[in-house]
Write a protein that holds these residues in place. Structure first.
Motif, PDB file in Angstrom:
ATOM      1  N   LEU A 129       0.282  -2.214   0.008  1.00  0.00           N
ATOM      2  CA  LEU A 129       0.806  -3.099  -1.039  1.00  0.00           C
ATOM      3  C   LEU A 129       1.625  -2.287  -2.034  1.00  0.00           C
ATOM      4  O   LEU A 129       2.679  -2.711  -2.498  1.00  0.00           O
ATOM      5  CB  LEU A 129      -0.352  -3.784  -1.792  1.00  0.00           C
ATOM      6  CG  LEU A 129      -1.128  -4.856  -1.026  1.00  0.00           C
ATOM      7  CD1 LEU A 129      -2.346  -5.316  -1.834  1.00  0.00           C
ATOM      8  CD2 LEU A 129      -0.243  -6.055  -0.701  1.00  0.00           C
ATOM      9  N   ASP A 130       1.134  -1.097  -2.327  1.00  0.00           N
ATOM     10  CA  ASP A 130       1.796  -0.245  -3.314  1.00  0.00           C
ATOM     11  C   ASP A 130       3.175   0.205  -2.836  1.00  0.00           C
ATOM     12  O   ASP A 130       4.150   0.158  -3.586  1.00  0.00           O
ATOM     13  CB  ASP A 130       0.896   0.983  -3.572  1.00  0.00           C
ATOM     14  CG  ASP A 130       1.351   1.765  -4.779  1.00  0.00           C
ATOM     15  OD1 ASP A 130       2.227   1.268  -5.516  1.00  0.00           O
ATOM     16  OD2 ASP A 130       0.845   2.879  -4.990  1.00  0.00           O
ATOM     17  N   ILE A 131       3.253   0.615  -1.563  1.00  0.00           N
ATOM     18  CA  ILE A 131       4.534   1.217  -1.146  1.00  0.00           C
ATOM     19  C   ILE A 131       5.493   0.225  -0.485  1.00  0.00           C
ATOM     20  O   ILE A 131       6.674   0.500  -0.395  1.00  0.00           O
ATOM     21  CB  ILE A 131       4.335   2.471  -0.253  1.00  0.00           C
ATOM     22  CG1 ILE A 131       3.610   2.142   1.056  1.00  0.00           C
ATOM     23  CG2 ILE A 131       3.566   3.565  -0.990  1.00  0.00           C
ATOM     24  CD1 ILE A 131       3.407   3.349   1.975  1.00  0.00           C
ATOM     25  N   LYS A 132       4.968  -0.926  -0.035  1.00  0.00           N
ATOM     26  CA  LYS A 132       5.856  -1.807   0.729  1.00  0.00           C
ATOM     27  C   LYS A 132       6.010  -3.216   0.159  1.00  0.00           C
ATOM     28  O   LYS A 132       6.604  -4.066   0.817  1.00  0.00           O
ATOM     29  CB  LYS A 132       5.345  -1.933   2.183  1.00  0.00           C
ATOM     30  CG  LYS A 132       5.431  -0.652   2.985  1.00  0.00           C
ATOM     31  CD  LYS A 132       6.860  -0.286   3.344  1.00  0.00           C
ATOM     32  CE  LYS A 132       6.907   0.962   4.204  1.00  0.00           C
ATOM     33  NZ  LYS A 132       8.193   1.657   4.164  1.00  0.00           N
ATOM     34  N   THR A 133       5.453  -3.505  -0.993  1.00  0.00           N
ATOM     35  CA  THR A 133       5.652  -4.851  -1.538  1.00  0.00           C
ATOM     36  C   THR A 133       6.250  -4.761  -2.938  1.00  0.00           C
ATOM     37  O   THR A 133       6.157  -3.734  -3.595  1.00  0.00           O
ATOM     38  CB  THR A 133       4.331  -5.664  -1.613  1.00  0.00           C
ATOM     39  OG1 THR A 133       3.423  -4.989  -2.485  1.00  0.00           O
ATOM     40  CG2 THR A 133       3.702  -5.874  -0.258  1.00  0.00           C
ATOM     41  N   GLU A 134       6.866  -5.877  -3.354  1.00  0.00           N
ATOM     42  CA  GLU A 134       7.429  -5.907  -4.710  1.00  0.00           C
ATOM     43  C   GLU A 134       6.328  -6.194  -5.705  1.00  0.00           C
ATOM     44  O   GLU A 134       5.518  -7.103  -5.492  1.00  0.00           O
ATOM     45  CB  GLU A 134       8.476  -7.014  -4.793  1.00  0.00           C
ATOM     46  CG  GLU A 134       9.837  -6.528  -4.403  1.00  0.00           C
ATOM     47  CD  GLU A 134      10.923  -7.520  -4.774  1.00  0.00           C
ATOM     48  OE1 GLU A 134      10.827  -8.160  -5.846  1.00  0.00           O
ATOM     49  OE2 GLU A 134      11.847  -7.647  -3.954  1.00  0.00           O
TER      50      GLU A 134
END
Ligand code: GRG
Length: 274
Positions: free
Chosen positions: A157-162
């Motif tokens: 979630l941290d690296i791949k979502t806005e």
């Protein structure tokens, strides 16, 4: 320097864990060198939470309990080694020293993290062999919080979502940071035979404590923090207000337990650390 009761207890716990971890892996090759390097420092918060939960619940702390607590630390250390890699956070320093991929190289850092993770399970399997089934459930709890619906979900979630709003960020803090704290207290609660309802209170404490821990980090590192963090959404006063709300929830969750002083003091200790 004079230490108060709480600090003494924290330091005694940390010594128990540190003593076990010095050159834990027999020095055979570059891989075991890197594993020993990755585990040699740290506050040891997760094993300490595990041990203090057992203590609060009057469950005896023997060598096996201490060894079991190390498995959570191995998972934590592997996650830091992988998190520091160039494809993730790309950090050169961790705990004041070179990160594993800088000290060794990237391939070694990947394998070092993989080996620590695998060994965490090997260690738990070794320990639960002759034990009550509750210990197997405790190992399952740790696997759940560390995995794709837990800490690793937090990382993706941290690296791949806005991250568009504060709730998105709090969700990441819950998964990435709080879930291993939850693993530590819940697994200990399971071993001590706690009821479902009490387990939930314990886990809630660790959830809210983990969020406080992370918010405090954001406020403290405000000037040098390049990642999206709470100060992108709120001003300093609002951040403290949000922090205080989570702190109150953590205190509310732990208050049903007798002998909970360590947990109450830990909250404020973690959030005033330099
Ligand atoms: C599984 C590929 C893969 C990566 C996992 C989830 C993850 C990556 C990394 C987590 C890294 C991270 C920075 C999480 C936030 C939690 C946090 C504040 C870690 C630092 O914990 P401390 O302060 O560390 O307890 P010490 O050094 O004291 O052990």
């Amino acid at each position: 320097m004079m230490m108060n009761n709480f600090e003494n207890r924290l330091s005694n716990n940390k010594n128990l864990v540190d003593k076990k971890l010095v050159n834990f892996f027999e020095n055979r090759d570059i891989l075991t060198d890197s594993m020993n390097y990755a585990i040699r420092k740290g506050k040891r918060l997760r094993p300490i939470l595990f041990l203090e939960t057992l203590r609060m619940l009057d469950f005896p702390i023997d060598e096996d309990a201490i060894s079991f607590s190390l498995s959570i630390e191995f998972i934590h250390c592997y996650s830091l080694v992988h998190d520091d890699l160039p494809e993730m956070d790309n950090d050169d320093y961790r705990r004041g020293d070179l990160t594993v991929h800088k000290k060794f190289d990237q391939a070694i850092a990947v394998l070092c993290g993989d080996s620590l993770l695998n060994f965490s399970y090997e260690n738990m399997f070794n320990l639960v062999k002759n034990k009550d089934v509750k210990w197997i459930e405790a190992a399952r709890v740790i696997s759940k919080y560390a995995g794709y619906c837990g800490m690793i979900e937090g990382q993706i979630l941290d690296i791949k979502t806005e991250i568009n709003e504060l709730d998105d960020l709090i969700k990441i803090y819950e998964k990435k940071t709080a879930n291993l704290f939850m693993a530590a207290v819940e697994s200990a609660g399971v071993i001590a035979g706690l009821s479902k309802e009490k387990l939930n209170r314990l886990t809630d404490y660790a959830l809210y404590m983990g969020i406080c821990f992370q918010i405090y980090d954001d406020i403290k590192d405000h000037d040098e923090n390049e990642d999206v963090n709470i100060t992108n959404f709120k001003n300093k006063n609002q951040c403290f207000e949000i922090y205080n709300n989570f702190r109150t929830k953590a205190l509310e969750s732990i208050k049903i337990f007798d002998n909970n002083t360590f947990f109450i003091e830990l909250l404020d200790y973690l959030c005033t650390r330099i």
